[in-house]
Design a protein around this motif. Structure first.
Motif, PDB file in Angstrom:
ATOM      1  N   UNK A 187       4.632  24.662 -13.297  1.00  0.00           N
ATOM      2  CA  UNK A 187       4.510  23.195 -13.230  1.00  0.00           C
ATOM      3  C   UNK A 187       4.039  22.709 -11.868  1.00  0.00           C
ATOM      4  N   UNK A 188       2.820  23.096 -11.510  1.00  0.00           N
ATOM      5  CA  UNK A 188       2.297  22.762 -10.195  1.00  0.00           C
ATOM      6  C   UNK A 188       1.049  21.879 -10.281  1.00  0.00           C
ATOM      7  N   UNK A 189       0.816  21.274 -11.427  1.00  0.00           N
ATOM      8  CA  UNK A 189      -0.389  20.474 -11.598  1.00  0.00           C
ATOM      9  C   UNK A 189      -0.228  19.052 -11.102  1.00  0.00           C
ATOM     10  N   UNK A 190      -1.345  18.347 -11.071  1.00  0.00           N
ATOM     11  CA  UNK A 190      -1.321  16.919 -10.771  1.00  0.00           C
ATOM     12  C   UNK A 190      -2.297  16.225 -11.711  1.00  0.00           C
ATOM     13  N   UNK A 191      -2.106  14.949 -11.911  1.00  0.00           N
ATOM     14  CA  UNK A 191      -2.862  14.226 -12.930  1.00  0.00           C
ATOM     15  C   UNK A 191      -3.263  12.850 -12.433  1.00  0.00           C
ATOM     16  N   UNK A 192      -4.540  12.503 -12.600  1.00  0.00           N
ATOM     17  CA  UNK A 192      -4.995  11.167 -12.224  1.00  0.00           C
ATOM     18  C   UNK A 192      -4.358  10.116 -13.137  1.00  0.00           C
ATOM     19  N   UNK A 193      -4.120  10.476 -14.393  1.00  0.00           N
ATOM     20  CA  UNK A 193      -3.462   9.537 -15.303  1.00  0.00           C
ATOM     21  C   UNK A 193      -2.057   9.222 -14.806  1.00  0.00           C
ATOM     22  N   UNK A 194      -1.345  10.256 -14.374  1.00  0.00           N
ATOM     23  CA  UNK A 194      -0.016  10.040 -13.817  1.00  0.00           C
ATOM     24  C   UNK A 194      -0.062   9.247 -12.529  1.00  0.00           C
ATOM     25  N   UNK A 195      -1.100   9.479 -11.719  1.00  0.00           N
ATOM     26  CA  UNK A 195      -1.246   8.737 -10.468  1.00  0.00           C
ATOM     27  C   UNK A 195      -1.458   7.252 -10.738  1.00  0.00           C
ATOM     28  N   UNK A 196      -2.271   6.928 -11.737  1.00  0.00           N
ATOM     29  CA  UNK A 196      -2.498   5.522 -12.084  1.00  0.00           C
ATOM     30  C   UNK A 196      -1.195   4.881 -12.553  1.00  0.00           C
ATOM     31  N   UNK A 211       0.828  -1.197   0.000  1.00  0.00           N
ATOM     32  CA  UNK A 211       0.000   0.000   0.000  1.00  0.00           C
ATOM     33  C   UNK A 211       0.867   1.253   0.000  1.00  0.00           C
ATOM     34  N   UNK A 212       1.935   1.232   0.770  1.00  0.00           N
ATOM     35  CA  UNK A 212       2.854   2.381   0.810  1.00  0.00           C
ATOM     36  C   UNK A 212       3.510   2.587  -0.554  1.00  0.00           C
ATOM     37  N   UNK A 213       3.939   1.499  -1.181  1.00  0.00           N
ATOM     38  CA  UNK A 213       4.582   1.589  -2.494  1.00  0.00           C
ATOM     39  C   UNK A 213       3.619   2.166  -3.531  1.00  0.00           C
ATOM     40  N   UNK A 214       2.367   1.727  -3.498  1.00  0.00           N
ATOM     41  CA  UNK A 214       1.365   2.243  -4.431  1.00  0.00           C
ATOM     42  C   UNK A 214       1.116   3.722  -4.183  1.00  0.00           C
ATOM     43  N   UNK A 215       0.986   4.104  -2.909  1.00  0.00           N
ATOM     44  CA  UNK A 215       0.702   5.499  -2.575  1.00  0.00           C
ATOM     45  C   UNK A 215       1.845   6.423  -2.993  1.00  0.00           C
ATOM     46  N   UNK A 216       3.083   6.006  -2.721  1.00  0.00           N
ATOM     47  CA  UNK A 216       4.230   6.833  -3.103  1.00  0.00           C
ATOM     48  C   UNK A 216       4.332   6.942  -4.619  1.00  0.00           C
ATOM     49  N   UNK A 217       4.166   5.805  -5.307  1.00  0.00           N
ATOM     50  CA  UNK A 217       4.223   5.819  -6.763  1.00  0.00           C
ATOM     51  C   UNK A 217       3.136   6.693  -7.367  1.00  0.00           C
ATOM     52  N   UNK A 218       1.921   6.603  -6.814  1.00  0.00           N
ATOM     53  CA  UNK A 218       0.808   7.405  -7.333  1.00  0.00           C
ATOM     54  C   UNK A 218       1.061   8.892  -7.117  1.00  0.00           C
ATOM     55  N   UNK A 219       1.568   9.246  -5.954  1.00  0.00           N
ATOM     56  CA  UNK A 219       1.836  10.652  -5.678  1.00  0.00           C
ATOM     57  C   UNK A 219       2.894  11.235  -6.596  1.00  0.00           C
ATOM     58  N   UNK A 220       3.978  10.501  -6.770  1.00  0.00           N
ATOM     59  CA  UNK A 220       5.050  10.970  -7.657  1.00  0.00           C
ATOM     60  C   UNK A 220       4.557  11.053  -9.092  1.00  0.00           C
ATOM     61  N   UNK A 221       3.837  10.021  -9.538  1.00  0.00           N
ATOM     62  CA  UNK A 221       3.324  10.011 -10.899  1.00  0.00           C
ATOM     63  C   UNK A 221       2.366  11.153 -11.171  1.00  0.00           C
ATOM     64  N   UNK A 222       1.486  11.432 -10.206  1.00  0.00           N
ATOM     65  CA  UNK A 222       0.521  12.520 -10.376  1.00  0.00           C
ATOM     66  C   UNK A 222       1.222  13.859 -10.543  1.00  0.00           C
ATOM     67  N   UNK A 223       2.227  14.110  -9.715  1.00  0.00           N
ATOM     68  CA  UNK A 223       2.939  15.387  -9.774  1.00  0.00           C
ATOM     69  C   UNK A 223       3.787  15.512 -11.042  1.00  0.00           C
TER      70      UNK A 223
END
Length: 242
Positions: free
Chosen positions: A69-78, A43-55
């Motif tokens: 460059x302050x946006x976030x993206x659900x596509x990046x989070x996935x 769960x921690x690995x998924x959460x960290x990966x999703x956060x980094x990907x979103x940013x």
């Protein structure tokens, strides 16, 4: 609190509630495979990966448009969450899909959250290109635009309804590969909506999210193929031992 943040909170709270209900009502009664409660590091690995990907994805898209460059993206989070999950699985030698519990929360979260994007208007930078269609929406600049946020919302709501129906029927395919079906569906619908957005292009008519969706779709196909092979091999082994 901005309207976008408010809808994000409602979206993920609703998604979590729906996911909890589905897991208790259908998934736990139907299978006894991978359990999130037994893998807190996953769960921690998924959460960290999703956060980094979103940013990264959101920030890069904003930078391409010459915006902060302050946006976030659900596509990046996935995408980032997938990297975190698959990395954990490789490290632990886990085979097969582990994301079934995330399907309903993600579908519901996107379906509700996109309304926050829609109501946030032009500053959110998720609006569509100009259109002459009767349902075009003027976000305040006098230009009727495609409400692409709602297109995606309705598409993901449709997937959520289908998923609940299939999980209630104990569909073997959905129980085995529900997460990768979600990723594939999300990638396809998002790929087409990208043509209706004014994002900066990186190659011909394609923006960066087109290529991210192609990567997610390829991932979903690869995983579905692998899961089908494991399922067929397990069936043959069971037949031989019978």
């Amino acid at each position: 609190m901005s309207i976008h943040t408010a809808f994000d909170l409602v979206a993920w709270a609703s998604g979590g509630a729906i996911g909890f209900w589905i897991r208790r009502r259908f998934i736990q009664a139907a299978r006894s495979g991978f359990r999130l409660s037994q893998h807190p590091v996953y769960i921690i690995a998924v959460a960290i990966g999703a956060g980094i990907g979103a940013l990264l994805a959101g920030g890069f898209n904003m930078a391409l448009a010459g915006l902060p460059p302050l946006g976030h993206s659900i596509a990046g989070a996935i995408a980032g969450g997938i990297v975190g999950a698959e990395g954990y699985k490789v490290a632990r030698g886990i085979k097969g899909s582990t994301g079934l519990a995330f399907v309903a929360p993600l579908a519901a979260g996107i379906a509700i959250g996109r309304w926050g994007c829609f109501l946030s208007g032009l500053p959110d930078y998720t609006y569509g290109i100009a259109t002459g269609l009767p349902w075009g929406v003027d976000f305040g600049d006098g230009i009727p635009r495609h409400p692409v946020q709602l297109y995606e919302s309705f598409a993901m709501l449709g997937f959520l309804i289908w998923f609940i129906w299939q999980i209630a029927r104990r569909s073997p395919l959905v129980l085995r590969s529900g997460f990768h079906l979600l990723v594939g569906f999300y990638a396809v619908q998002r790929f087409f909506w990208e043509f209706l957005k004014p994002y900066s292009k990186v190659l011909g008519p394609f923006d960066m999210f087109h290529f991210l969706m192609l990567a997610l779709f390829a991932y979903s196909l690869w995983m579905l193929w692998g899961e089908q092979r494991r399922h067929e091999q397990a069936g043959r082994q069971q037949a031989l031992s019978a």
